[in-house]
Design a protein around this motif. Structure first.
Motif, mmCIF file in Angstrom:
data_model
loop_
_atom_site.group_PDB
_atom_site.id
_atom_site.type_symbol
_atom_site.label_atom_id
_atom_site.label_comp_id
_atom_site.label_asym_id
_atom_site.label_seq_id
_atom_site.Cartn_x
_atom_site.Cartn_y
_atom_site.Cartn_z
ATOM 1 N N MET A 4 9.809 -9.733 -5.738
ATOM 2 C CA MET A 4 8.975 -8.684 -5.159
ATOM 3 C C MET A 4 8.075 -9.339 -4.120
ATOM 4 N N ASN A 5 8.035 -8.763 -2.949
ATOM 5 C CA ASN A 5 7.145 -9.262 -1.904
ATOM 6 C C ASN A 5 5.868 -8.439 -1.918
ATOM 7 N N VAL A 6 4.740 -9.117 -1.843
ATOM 8 C CA VAL A 6 3.441 -8.450 -1.872
ATOM 9 C C VAL A 6 2.636 -8.911 -0.671
ATOM 10 N N SER A 7 2.039 -7.971 0.035
ATOM 11 C CA SER A 7 1.180 -8.306 1.169
ATOM 12 C C SER A 7 -0.260 -8.386 0.694
ATOM 13 N N LEU A 8 -0.930 -9.463 1.073
ATOM 14 C CA LEU A 8 -2.322 -9.675 0.684
ATOM 15 C C LEU A 8 -3.158 -9.994 1.921
ATOM 16 N N PRO A 9 -4.415 -9.578 1.912
ATOM 17 C CA PRO A 9 -5.318 -10.046 2.972
ATOM 18 C C PRO A 9 -5.473 -11.566 2.844
ATOM 19 N N GLU A 10 -5.791 -12.215 3.923
ATOM 20 C CA GLU A 10 -5.878 -13.680 3.946
ATOM 21 C C GLU A 10 -6.798 -14.250 2.860
ATOM 22 N N PRO A 11 -7.990 -13.673 2.627
ATOM 23 C CA PRO A 11 -8.850 -14.237 1.573
ATOM 24 C C PRO A 11 -8.202 -14.179 0.184
ATOM 25 N N MET A 12 -7.461 -13.110 -0.104
ATOM 26 C CA MET A 12 -6.785 -13.017 -1.401
ATOM 27 C C MET A 12 -5.645 -14.024 -1.490
ATOM 28 N N LYS A 13 -4.910 -14.172 -0.419
ATOM 29 C CA LYS A 13 -3.827 -15.161 -0.380
ATOM 30 C C LYS A 13 -4.396 -16.560 -0.618
ATOM 31 N N ASP A 14 -5.491 -16.869 0.031
ATOM 32 C CA ASP A 14 -6.138 -18.175 -0.160
ATOM 33 C C ASP A 14 -6.561 -18.359 -1.615
#
Length: 79
Positions: A4-14
């Protein structure tokens, strides 16, 4: 295992990547799976608590007074 691919804002990805770097998680997927397991466990506990509340409400009015309940609880705690 499904992907499953999930898109996250940069701060969440970090944040996710930082959690995997702590060594507690093997990778970002491991961290996300742990979050999902914890959320499933929480949801089950909330559902169980709601079931108990509904059972209590459906059981009707109690026959013992609060003083009697307190006395019984103290007696049970003492063994």
């Amino acid at each position: 295992m499904a992907t499953m691919n999930v898109s996250l804002p940069e701060p969440m990805k970090d944040w996710v990547e930082a959690q995997s770097r702590t060594g507690r998680y093997a990778n970002a997927s491991d961290y996300v799976r742990d979050l999902i397991r914890k959320d499933q466990d929480r949801a089950e506990k909330v559902a169980r608590m709601q079931q108990l509340v509904n059972e209590g409400l459906d059981s009707g009015e109690a026959s013992r007074t609060m003083d009697q309940l307190r006395e019984d609880a103290i007696r049970m705690a003492k063994g």
